[in-house]
Design a protein around this motif. Structure first.
Motif, PDB file in Angstrom:
ATOM      1  N   LYS A  24      -5.621  -1.704   0.312  1.00  0.00           N
ATOM      2  CA  LYS A  24      -5.119  -0.333   0.260  1.00  0.00           C
ATOM      3  C   LYS A  24      -3.692  -0.275   0.813  1.00  0.00           C
ATOM      4  CE  LYS A  24      -5.960   4.326   1.899  1.00  0.00           C
ATOM      5  NZ  LYS A  24      -6.722   5.178   2.796  1.00  0.00           N
ATOM      6  N   ARG A  25      -3.425  -0.944   1.919  1.00  0.00           N
ATOM      7  CA  ARG A  25      -2.100  -0.935   2.544  1.00  0.00           C
ATOM      8  C   ARG A  25      -1.069  -1.581   1.619  1.00  0.00           C
ATOM      9  NH1 ARG A  25       0.179   2.080   6.199  1.00  0.00           N
ATOM     10  NH2 ARG A  25      -0.770   1.322   8.091  1.00  0.00           N
ATOM     11  N   GLU A  26      -1.445  -2.675   0.957  1.00  0.00           N
ATOM     12  CA  GLU A  26      -0.524  -3.330   0.027  1.00  0.00           C
ATOM     13  C   GLU A  26      -0.187  -2.407  -1.139  1.00  0.00           C
ATOM     14  OE1 GLU A  26      -1.709  -8.012   0.824  1.00  0.00           O
ATOM     15  OE2 GLU A  26      -2.816  -6.863  -0.677  1.00  0.00           O
ATOM     16  N   ASN A  36      12.633  -1.626   3.231  1.00  0.00           N
ATOM     17  CA  ASN A  36      11.595  -2.029   4.190  1.00  0.00           C
ATOM     18  C   ASN A  36      11.603  -1.146   5.431  1.00  0.00           C
ATOM     19  OD1 ASN A  36      10.851  -4.038   2.474  1.00  0.00           O
ATOM     20  ND2 ASN A  36      11.720  -5.700   3.661  1.00  0.00           N
ATOM     21  N   ARG A  37      12.784  -0.883   5.956  1.00  0.00           N
ATOM     22  CA  ARG A  37      12.920  -0.075   7.176  1.00  0.00           C
ATOM     23  C   ARG A  37      12.364   1.334   6.953  1.00  0.00           C
ATOM     24  NH1 ARG A  37      17.441   2.468   7.101  1.00  0.00           N
ATOM     25  NH2 ARG A  37      18.540   0.741   6.128  1.00  0.00           N
ATOM     26  N   GLU A  38      12.647   1.916   5.792  1.00  0.00           N
ATOM     27  CA  GLU A  38      12.166   3.258   5.470  1.00  0.00           C
ATOM     28  C   GLU A  38      10.651   3.281   5.284  1.00  0.00           C
ATOM     29  OE1 GLU A  38      16.035   4.937   3.046  1.00  0.00           O
ATOM     30  OE2 GLU A  38      14.689   3.544   2.015  1.00  0.00           O
ATOM     31  N   ILE A  39      10.132   2.257   4.640  1.00  0.00           N
ATOM     32  CA  ILE A  39       8.675   2.153   4.449  1.00  0.00           C
ATOM     33  C   ILE A  39       7.994   2.024   5.810  1.00  0.00           C
ATOM     34  CG2 ILE A  39       6.807   0.748   3.476  1.00  0.00           C
ATOM     35  CD1 ILE A  39       8.852  -0.082   1.259  1.00  0.00           C
ATOM     36  N   ALA A  40       8.557   1.193   6.669  1.00  0.00           N
ATOM     37  CA  ALA A  40       7.999   0.998   8.007  1.00  0.00           C
ATOM     38  C   ALA A  40       7.928   2.319   8.758  1.00  0.00           C
ATOM     39  CB  ALA A  40       8.842  -0.013   8.780  1.00  0.00           C
ATOM     40  N   GLN A  41       8.983   3.113   8.695  1.00  0.00           N
ATOM     41  CA  GLN A  41       8.991   4.408   9.380  1.00  0.00           C
ATOM     42  C   GLN A  41       7.935   5.341   8.808  1.00  0.00           C
ATOM     43  OE1 GLN A  41      13.098   5.557   8.880  1.00  0.00           O
ATOM     44  NE2 GLN A  41      13.687   4.715  10.887  1.00  0.00           N
ATOM     45  N   LYS A  42       7.818   5.384   7.486  1.00  0.00           N
ATOM     46  CA  LYS A  42       6.827   6.250   6.835  1.00  0.00           C
ATOM     47  C   LYS A  42       5.393   5.886   7.226  1.00  0.00           C
ATOM     48  CE  LYS A  42       9.032   7.659   2.536  1.00  0.00           C
ATOM     49  NZ  LYS A  42       8.606   9.039   2.507  1.00  0.00           N
ATOM     50  N   LEU A  43       5.136   4.575   7.348  1.00  0.00           N
ATOM     51  CA  LEU A  43       3.765   4.113   7.593  1.00  0.00           C
ATOM     52  C   LEU A  43       3.473   3.837   9.062  1.00  0.00           C
ATOM     53  CD1 LEU A  43       3.337   1.708   4.537  1.00  0.00           C
ATOM     54  CD2 LEU A  43       2.663   4.114   4.746  1.00  0.00           C
ATOM     55  N   GLY A  44       4.490   3.934   9.918  1.00  0.00           N
ATOM     56  CA  GLY A  44       4.283   3.706  11.350  1.00  0.00           C
ATOM     57  C   GLY A  44       4.023   2.241  11.688  1.00  0.00           C
ATOM     58  N   ILE A  45       4.685   1.347  10.957  1.00  0.00           N
ATOM     59  CA  ILE A  45       4.550  -0.083  11.209  1.00  0.00           C
ATOM     60  C   ILE A  45       5.947  -0.680  11.336  1.00  0.00           C
ATOM     61  CG2 ILE A  45       2.301  -0.292  10.066  1.00  0.00           C
ATOM     62  CD1 ILE A  45       3.702  -1.289   7.560  1.00  0.00           C
ATOM     63  N   SER A  46       6.030  -1.943  11.686  1.00  0.00           N
ATOM     64  CA  SER A  46       7.345  -2.573  11.833  1.00  0.00           C
ATOM     65  C   SER A  46       7.886  -3.016  10.472  1.00  0.00           C
ATOM     66  CB  SER A  46       7.269  -3.773  12.777  1.00  0.00           C
ATOM     67  OG  SER A  46       6.652  -4.868  12.131  1.00  0.00           O
ATOM     68  N   ALA A  47       9.210  -3.141  10.410  1.00  0.00           N
ATOM     69  CA  ALA A  47       9.845  -3.620   9.179  1.00  0.00           C
ATOM     70  C   ALA A  47       9.382  -5.046   8.866  1.00  0.00           C
ATOM     71  CB  ALA A  47      11.360  -3.557   9.303  1.00  0.00           C
ATOM     72  N   LYS A  48       9.149  -5.846   9.891  1.00  0.00           N
ATOM     73  CA  LYS A  48       8.669  -7.222   9.700  1.00  0.00           C
ATOM     74  C   LYS A  48       7.285  -7.224   9.039  1.00  0.00           C
ATOM     75  CE  LYS A  48       8.577 -11.679  10.118  1.00  0.00           C
ATOM     76  NZ  LYS A  48       9.192 -12.462   9.082  1.00  0.00           N
ATOM     77  N   THR A  83       6.202  -8.880   5.468  1.00  0.00           N
ATOM     78  CA  THR A  83       5.042  -9.767   5.312  1.00  0.00           C
ATOM     79  C   THR A  83       4.136  -9.268   4.196  1.00  0.00           C
ATOM     80  OG1 THR A  83       5.121 -10.387   7.641  1.00  0.00           O
ATOM     81  CG2 THR A  83       3.032 -10.754   6.500  1.00  0.00           C
ATOM     82  N   HIS A  84       3.877  -7.966   4.172  1.00  0.00           N
ATOM     83  CA  HIS A  84       3.052  -7.393   3.101  1.00  0.00           C
ATOM     84  C   HIS A  84       3.695  -7.630   1.739  1.00  0.00           C
ATOM     85  CE1 HIS A  84      -0.230  -5.456   5.187  1.00  0.00           C
ATOM     86  NE2 HIS A  84       0.589  -4.751   5.957  1.00  0.00           N
ATOM     87  N   ARG A  85       5.013  -7.416   1.655  1.00  0.00           N
ATOM     88  CA  ARG A  85       5.706  -7.615   0.374  1.00  0.00           C
ATOM     89  C   ARG A  85       5.589  -9.057  -0.098  1.00  0.00           C
ATOM     90  NH1 ARG A  85      11.267  -4.280  -0.313  1.00  0.00           N
ATOM     91  NH2 ARG A  85      11.274  -5.566  -2.169  1.00  0.00           N
ATOM     92  N   ALA A  86       5.750  -9.990   0.815  1.00  0.00           N
ATOM     93  CA  ALA A  86       5.622 -11.405   0.444  1.00  0.00           C
ATOM     94  C   ALA A  86       4.202 -11.704  -0.032  1.00  0.00           C
ATOM     95  CB  ALA A  86       5.989 -12.293   1.629  1.00  0.00           C
ATOM     96  N   ASN A  87       3.208 -11.174   0.673  1.00  0.00           N
ATOM     97  CA  ASN A  87       1.811 -11.382   0.279  1.00  0.00           C
ATOM     98  C   ASN A  87       1.529 -10.783  -1.098  1.00  0.00           C
ATOM     99  OD1 ASN A  87       1.261 -12.711   2.672  1.00  0.00           O
ATOM    100  ND2 ASN A  87       0.419 -10.907   3.674  1.00  0.00           N
ATOM    101  N   ILE A  88       2.070  -9.590  -1.343  1.00  0.00           N
ATOM    102  CA  ILE A  88       1.887  -8.921  -2.633  1.00  0.00           C
ATOM    103  C   ILE A  88       2.472  -9.771  -3.755  1.00  0.00           C
ATOM    104  CG2 ILE A  88       2.667  -6.952  -4.008  1.00  0.00           C
ATOM    105  CD1 ILE A  88       2.603  -5.347  -1.274  1.00  0.00           C
ATOM    106  N   MET A  89       3.692 -10.230  -3.566  1.00  0.00           N
ATOM    107  CA  MET A  89       4.352 -11.036  -4.599  1.00  0.00           C
ATOM    108  C   MET A  89       3.560 -12.309  -4.889  1.00  0.00           C
ATOM    109  SD  MET A  89       6.895  -9.090  -5.345  1.00  0.00           S
ATOM    110  CE  MET A  89       8.221  -9.950  -6.168  1.00  0.00           C
ATOM    111  N   ASN A  90       3.042 -12.931  -3.833  1.00  0.00           N
ATOM    112  CA  ASN A  90       2.232 -14.143  -4.017  1.00  0.00           C
ATOM    113  C   ASN A  90       0.918 -13.835  -4.710  1.00  0.00           C
ATOM    114  OD1 ASN A  90       4.025 -16.015  -2.924  1.00  0.00           O
ATOM    115  ND2 ASN A  90       3.326 -15.615  -0.851  1.00  0.00           N
TER     116      ASN A  90
END
Length: 75
Positions: free
Chosen positions: A9-11, A24-36, A40-47
């Motif tokens: 769901k998060r991905e 990434n920075r904007e997504i992190a702020q929207k979701l309350g998580i770190s940009a890092k 990591t999620h983006r890399a996992n999604i692409m893989n």
């Protein structure tokens, strides 16, 4: 050919924001998580989806109905 795996769901949340053009920075702020964490999620999604670039990611989202193209009205 690489086997595609299901996204969490998060991905799915993250790829929708990426497809909408958020950084990434904007997504992190929207979701309350770190940009890092977003990176990591983006890399996992692409893989998981065997995608090579953001254009392929956007096309995937469109085909799966995760995003739509809104037609602008002419003024």
């Amino acid at each position: 050919m690489v086997e595609k795996r299901a996204l969490t769901k998060r991905e799915r949340e993250i790829i929708c924001h990426v497809a909408d053009g958020y950084k990434n920075r904007e997504i992190a702020q929207k979701l309350g998580i770190s940009a890092k964490t977003v990176e990591t999620h983006r890399a996992n999604i692409m893989n998981k989806l065997a995608l090579r670039n953001v254009a392929e990611l956007i096309l995937y989202c469109f085909r799966k109905g995760l995003i739509t193209i809104e037609k602008e009205e002419k003024i």
